[in-house]
Design a protein around this motif. Structure first.
Motif, PDB file in Angstrom:
ATOM      1  N   LEU A 142      11.492   6.447   1.894  1.00 18.85           N
ATOM      2  CA  LEU A 142      10.275   6.988   2.504  1.00 18.85           C
ATOM      3  C   LEU A 142      10.065   8.457   2.127  1.00 18.85           C
ATOM      4  O   LEU A 142       8.973   8.991   2.291  1.00 18.85           O
ATOM      5  CB  LEU A 142      10.324   6.848   4.019  1.00 18.85           C
ATOM      6  N   GLY A 143      11.111   9.108   1.628  1.00 21.71           N
ATOM      7  CA  GLY A 143      10.988  10.477   1.153  1.00 21.71           C
ATOM      8  C   GLY A 143      10.639  10.570  -0.323  1.00 21.71           C
ATOM      9  O   GLY A 143      10.520  11.672  -0.868  1.00 21.71           O
ATOM     10  N   SER A 144      10.464   9.428  -0.968  1.00 26.15           N
ATOM     11  CA  SER A 144      10.087   9.402  -2.383  1.00 26.15           C
ATOM     12  C   SER A 144       8.570   9.456  -2.516  1.00 26.15           C
ATOM     13  O   SER A 144       7.864   8.547  -2.054  1.00 26.15           O
ATOM     14  CB  SER A 144      10.618   8.124  -3.034  1.00 26.15           C
ATOM     15  N   VAL A 145       8.064  10.501  -3.139  1.00 26.21           N
ATOM     16  CA  VAL A 145       6.615  10.627  -3.345  1.00 26.21           C
ATOM     17  C   VAL A 145       6.112   9.473  -4.210  1.00 26.21           C
ATOM     18  O   VAL A 145       5.072   8.866  -3.915  1.00 26.21           O
ATOM     19  CB  VAL A 145       6.284  11.982  -3.998  1.00 26.21           C
ATOM     20  N   GLN A 146       6.848   9.156  -5.259  1.00 22.47           N
ATOM     21  CA  GLN A 146       6.421   8.089  -6.166  1.00 22.47           C
ATOM     22  C   GLN A 146       6.312   6.749  -5.441  1.00 22.47           C
ATOM     23  O   GLN A 146       5.338   6.006  -5.611  1.00 22.47           O
ATOM     24  CB  GLN A 146       7.414   7.971  -7.328  1.00 22.47           C
ATOM     25  N   MET A 147       7.297   6.443  -4.600  1.00 17.28           N
ATOM     26  CA  MET A 147       7.274   5.158  -3.910  1.00 17.28           C
ATOM     27  C   MET A 147       6.220   5.142  -2.807  1.00 17.28           C
ATOM     28  O   MET A 147       5.637   4.100  -2.516  1.00 17.28           O
ATOM     29  CB  MET A 147       8.661   4.833  -3.372  1.00 17.28           C
ATOM     30  N   SER A 148       5.949   6.287  -2.200  1.00 21.24           N
ATOM     31  CA  SER A 148       4.887   6.357  -1.195  1.00 21.24           C
ATOM     32  C   SER A 148       3.528   6.105  -1.820  1.00 21.24           C
ATOM     33  O   SER A 148       2.662   5.446  -1.237  1.00 21.24           O
ATOM     34  CB  SER A 148       4.909   7.717  -0.494  1.00 21.24           C
ATOM     35  N   LEU A 149       3.323   6.617  -3.030  1.00 20.68           N
ATOM     36  CA  LEU A 149       2.057   6.399  -3.734  1.00 20.68           C
ATOM     37  C   LEU A 149       1.867   4.935  -4.120  1.00 20.68           C
ATOM     38  O   LEU A 149       0.737   4.475  -4.294  1.00 20.68           O
ATOM     39  CB  LEU A 149       2.001   7.267  -4.994  1.00 20.68           C
ATOM     40  N   SER A 150       2.980   4.197  -4.211  1.00 17.56           N
ATOM     41  CA  SER A 150       2.886   2.789  -4.588  1.00 17.56           C
ATOM     42  C   SER A 150       2.604   1.893  -3.391  1.00 17.56           C
ATOM     43  O   SER A 150       2.518   0.675  -3.527  1.00 17.56           O
ATOM     44  CB  SER A 150       4.184   2.340  -5.265  1.00 17.56           C
ATOM     45  N   GLY A 151       2.456   2.515  -2.206  1.00 20.79           N
ATOM     46  CA  GLY A 151       2.088   1.743  -1.027  1.00 20.79           C
ATOM     47  C   GLY A 151       3.191   1.600  -0.005  1.00 20.79           C
ATOM     48  O   GLY A 151       2.999   0.963   1.033  1.00 20.79           O
ATOM     49  N   LEU A 152       4.356   2.190  -0.265  1.00 21.66           N
ATOM     50  CA  LEU A 152       5.473   2.095   0.669  1.00 21.66           C
ATOM     51  C   LEU A 152       5.251   2.954   1.907  1.00 21.66           C
ATOM     52  O   LEU A 152       5.806   2.685   2.958  1.00 21.66           O
ATOM     53  CB  LEU A 152       6.773   2.522  -0.025  1.00 21.66           C
ATOM     54  N   GLY A 153       4.405   3.968   1.785  1.00 24.35           N
ATOM     55  CA  GLY A 153       4.292   5.010   2.789  1.00 24.35           C
ATOM     56  C   GLY A 153       4.053   4.526   4.213  1.00 24.35           C
ATOM     57  O   GLY A 153       3.176   3.717   4.469  1.00 24.35           O
ATOM     58  N   ARG A 154       4.859   5.013   5.149  1.00 23.86           N
ATOM     59  CA  ARG A 154       4.705   4.817   6.588  1.00 23.86           C
ATOM     60  C   ARG A 154       5.544   5.872   7.283  1.00 23.86           C
ATOM     61  O   ARG A 154       6.214   6.661   6.636  1.00 23.86           O
ATOM     62  CB  ARG A 154       5.141   3.402   7.009  1.00 23.86           C
ATOM     63  N   ALA A 155       5.493   5.912   8.624  1.00 24.12           N
ATOM     64  CA  ALA A 155       6.257   6.912   9.389  1.00 24.12           C
ATOM     65  C   ALA A 155       6.080   8.288   8.746  1.00 24.12           C
ATOM     66  O   ALA A 155       7.038   8.911   8.284  1.00 24.12           O
ATOM     67  CB  ALA A 155       7.727   6.519   9.465  1.00 24.12           C
ATOM     68  N   THR A 156       4.849   8.776   8.769  1.00 20.39           N
ATOM     69  CA  THR A 156       4.484   9.937   7.953  1.00 20.39           C
ATOM     70  C   THR A 156       5.341  11.163   8.235  1.00 20.39           C
ATOM     71  O   THR A 156       5.808  11.832   7.303  1.00 20.39           O
ATOM     72  CB  THR A 156       3.001  10.282   8.148  1.00 20.39           C
ATOM     73  N   GLY A 157       5.562  11.492   9.493  1.00 23.03           N
ATOM     74  CA  GLY A 157       6.354  12.679   9.812  1.00 23.03           C
ATOM     75  C   GLY A 157       7.770  12.591   9.275  1.00 23.03           C
ATOM     76  O   GLY A 157       8.300  13.539   8.694  1.00 23.03           O
ATOM     77  N   TYR A 158       8.380  11.440   9.460  1.00 19.37           N
ATOM     78  CA  TYR A 158       9.728  11.198   8.949  1.00 19.37           C
ATOM     79  C   TYR A 158       9.724  11.270   7.425  1.00 19.37           C
ATOM     80  O   TYR A 158      10.619  11.880   6.815  1.00 19.37           O
ATOM     81  CB  TYR A 158      10.189   9.824   9.422  1.00 19.37           C
ATOM     82  N   SER A 159       8.732  10.650   6.806  1.00 19.72           N
ATOM     83  CA  SER A 159       8.603  10.652   5.356  1.00 19.72           C
ATOM     84  C   SER A 159       8.498  12.073   4.816  1.00 19.72           C
ATOM     85  O   SER A 159       9.165  12.441   3.838  1.00 19.72           O
ATOM     86  CB  SER A 159       7.375   9.836   4.958  1.00 19.72           C
ATOM     87  N   ILE A 160       7.677  12.896   5.463  1.00 16.00           N
ATOM     88  CA  ILE A 160       7.523  14.296   5.056  1.00 16.00           C
ATOM     89  C   ILE A 160       8.861  15.029   5.163  1.00 16.00           C
ATOM     90  O   ILE A 160       9.249  15.799   4.272  1.00 16.00           O
ATOM     91  CB  ILE A 160       6.446  14.991   5.911  1.00 16.00           C
ATOM     92  N   SER A 161       9.580  14.794   6.249  1.00 17.28           N
ATOM     93  CA  SER A 161      10.859  15.493   6.444  1.00 17.28           C
ATOM     94  C   SER A 161      11.875  15.096   5.379  1.00 17.28           C
ATOM     95  O   SER A 161      12.654  15.933   4.907  1.00 17.28           O
ATOM     96  CB  SER A 161      11.419  15.212   7.841  1.00 17.28           C
ATOM     97  N   LYS A 162      11.877  13.835   4.976  1.00 18.47           N
ATOM     98  CA  LYS A 162      12.836  13.397   3.967  1.00 18.47           C
ATOM     99  C   LYS A 162      12.445  13.896   2.574  1.00 18.47           C
ATOM    100  O   LYS A 162      13.321  14.184   1.745  1.00 18.47           O
ATOM    101  CB  LYS A 162      12.969  11.873   3.980  1.00 18.47           C
ATOM    102  N   ALA A 163      11.164  14.005   2.296  1.00 20.99           N
ATOM    103  CA  ALA A 163      10.735  14.614   1.034  1.00 20.99           C
ATOM    104  C   ALA A 163      11.166  16.080   0.995  1.00 20.99           C
ATOM    105  O   ALA A 163      11.613  16.586  -0.050  1.00 20.99           O
ATOM    106  CB  ALA A 163       9.223  14.493   0.871  1.00 20.99           C
ATOM    107  N   ALA A 164      11.061  16.766   2.139  1.00 20.63           N
ATOM    108  CA  ALA A 164      11.516  18.153   2.215  1.00 20.63           C
ATOM    109  C   ALA A 164      13.029  18.240   2.049  1.00 20.63           C
ATOM    110  O   ALA A 164      13.551  19.160   1.408  1.00 20.63           O
ATOM    111  CB  ALA A 164      11.088  18.767   3.547  1.00 20.63           C
ATOM    112  N   LEU A 165      13.752  17.289   2.628  1.00 17.50           N
ATOM    113  CA  LEU A 165      15.205  17.255   2.456  1.00 17.50           C
ATOM    114  C   LEU A 165      15.572  17.081   0.989  1.00 17.50           C
ATOM    115  O   LEU A 165      16.531  17.705   0.497  1.00 17.50           O
ATOM    116  CB  LEU A 165      15.797  16.118   3.289  1.00 17.50           C
ATOM    117  N   ASN A 166      14.820  16.253   0.276  1.00 22.16           N
ATOM    118  CA  ASN A 166      15.082  16.059  -1.146  1.00 22.16           C
ATOM    119  C   ASN A 166      14.924  17.362  -1.918  1.00 22.16           C
ATOM    120  O   ASN A 166      15.712  17.657  -2.830  1.00 22.16           O
ATOM    121  CB  ASN A 166      14.144  14.993  -1.715  1.00 22.16           C
ATOM    122  N   MET A 167      13.919  18.153  -1.564  1.00 22.89           N
ATOM    123  CA  MET A 167      13.739  19.450  -2.223  1.00 22.89           C
ATOM    124  C   MET A 167      14.858  20.420  -1.819  1.00 22.89           C
ATOM    125  O   MET A 167      15.374  21.174  -2.661  1.00 22.89           O
ATOM    126  CB  MET A 167      12.370  20.040  -1.869  1.00 22.89           C
TER     127      MET A 167
END
Length: 239
Positions: A142-167
């Motif tokens: 859920l923290g993968s931008v590429q996979m979110s763009l492919s339609g995986l995206g959900r739990a937006t706040g959590y997803s944002i936090s995990k993308a930030a963790l990746n950075m």
């Protein structure tokens, strides 16, 4: 005889990590819980003579700082070989990007991003991290931008936090080495969709299988793996 730090060890994936680590008498495990006053009977039942159940609320800077000091007195001159930043929260799970709850988002980022950063910072300040420390920051597809763009995206706040963790992980991969830990390897890990309270009813993967895979990846890391994003099978996850 390696030494591990595991955050969020009172349940779910964290509890299973401790269970598998304590099966080896060689491992020293610092099993961290948010509040020592709570019932941790499941965790205590797994503890060996070399398991230390310590308090560390990863949403609280003062708690993380206090833990680092306690770890120093607990370990003495022993260095930490592995840090598993497992603790995390998923608040406002069903909210889309058009329904973000500001307080929930900030609290999620505080725990999921700032917590791992400060834990490593304060352990480094105490001189506790091995020069070849291995750090696993628990992320998600859920923290993968590429996979979110492919339609995986959900739990937006959590997803944002995990993308930030990746950075954050990308910066830690260079900053820990600049700080003198020449052989440090820092990765992010997707544990899979695991049957835990956070994973929910739809999850298919058992904690036992996920954690066995995670530990195999973590313990087999090489210098060239620094900064990478893996899943529990050791496969690269797209950013």
């Amino acid at each position: 005889m390696p030494t591990y730090v595991v955050t969020g060890s009172n349940r779910g994936i964290g509890l299973e990590i401790v269970r598998q680590l304590t099966q080896s008498p060689e491992n020293t495990v610092l099993a961290l819980v948010r509040n020592l006053s709570k019932d941790h009977s499941s965790l205590k039942s797994l503890a060996s003579e070399k398991t230390h159940i310590l308090e560390c609320d990863t949403s609280s800077l003062s708690s993380i700082r206090d833990f680092a000091k306690t770890a120093r007195s607990t370990l003495g001159d022993t260095k930490i070989d592995y840090v598993i930043n497992n603790a995390g929260v998923n608040l406002s799970e069903n909210n889309s990007s058009l329904q973000l709850a500001p307080d929930d988002l900030l609290d999620t980022i505080k725990t999921n991003v700032l917590g791992p950063a400060k834990l490593l910072e304060f352990l480094l300040q105490q001189g506790l991290l091995s020069e070849n420390v291995r750090v696993q920051n628990m992320s998600s597809t859920l923290g993968s931008v590429q996979m979110s763009l492919s339609g995986l995206g959900r739990a937006t706040g959590y997803s944002i936090s995990k993308a930030a963790l990746n950075m954050l992980n990308a910066h830690l991969a260079t900053d820990l080495r600049k700080a003198g830990l020449k052989g440090a390897v820092v990765i992010v890990m997707c544990p899979g969709w695991v049957k835990t309270d956070m994973g929910g009813d739809g999850a298919m993967l058992s904690p036992e299988e996920s954690v066995a895979g995670q530990l195999k990846v973590l313990q087999g890391l090489k210098d060239e793996d620094n900064g990478k994003f893996f899943n529990y099978r050791g496969e690269n996850v797209p950013w």
